[in-house]
Design an enzyme around this catalytic site. Structure first.
Site: not given
Length: 121
Positions: A16-18
């Site tokens: 979920t980390c950009t």
């Protein structure tokens, strides 16, 4: 290493980390064969984390995510923890590990910003 002699690339990430998504997409676009490890589902063992730190030539404190609530809750910035104690906390609380980490053979980098990826490809 693969049978053809090429070195496997491993990406330690949080999906979920950009920045992790950017690195993942860049690797896909470049056609490079790699594996992604979600270290929230498959935690990085202490020995492996120490190995990655050595390959990145980083101290554990340099790999801490200082804006995470757990960092503040544990008062890590106010304590005189040893490198070993910091690594133990990172293993226990994966939110403390800066990401993504890209490993290729004897080298590893913290791919922040995502453009650093080209340093290891």
């Amino acid at each position: 290493m693969y049978a053809d002699g090429t070195v496997k690339i491993l990406v330690y990430q949080k999906p979920t980390c950009t920045t992790c998504r950017k690195v993942y997409a860049a690797l896909k676009e470049s056609g490079v064969d790699f594996s992604a490890v979600d270290y929230y589902l498959d935690p990085i063992p202490k020995a492996k984390l120490n190995e990655l730190l050595r390959k990145m030539n980083m101290r554990p404190r340099d790999l801490l995510r200082t804006r995470e609530p757990i960092y503040k809750t544990l008062k890590i910035g106010e304590s005189n923890l040893t490198d070993d104690e910091i690594v133990d906390l990172m293993v226990q609380y994966p939110d403390l590990i800066e990401r993504p980490i890209v490993e290729k053979g004897s080298r590893a980098i913290l791919a922040r910003p995502a453009e650093r990826l080209k340093e290891i490809l």
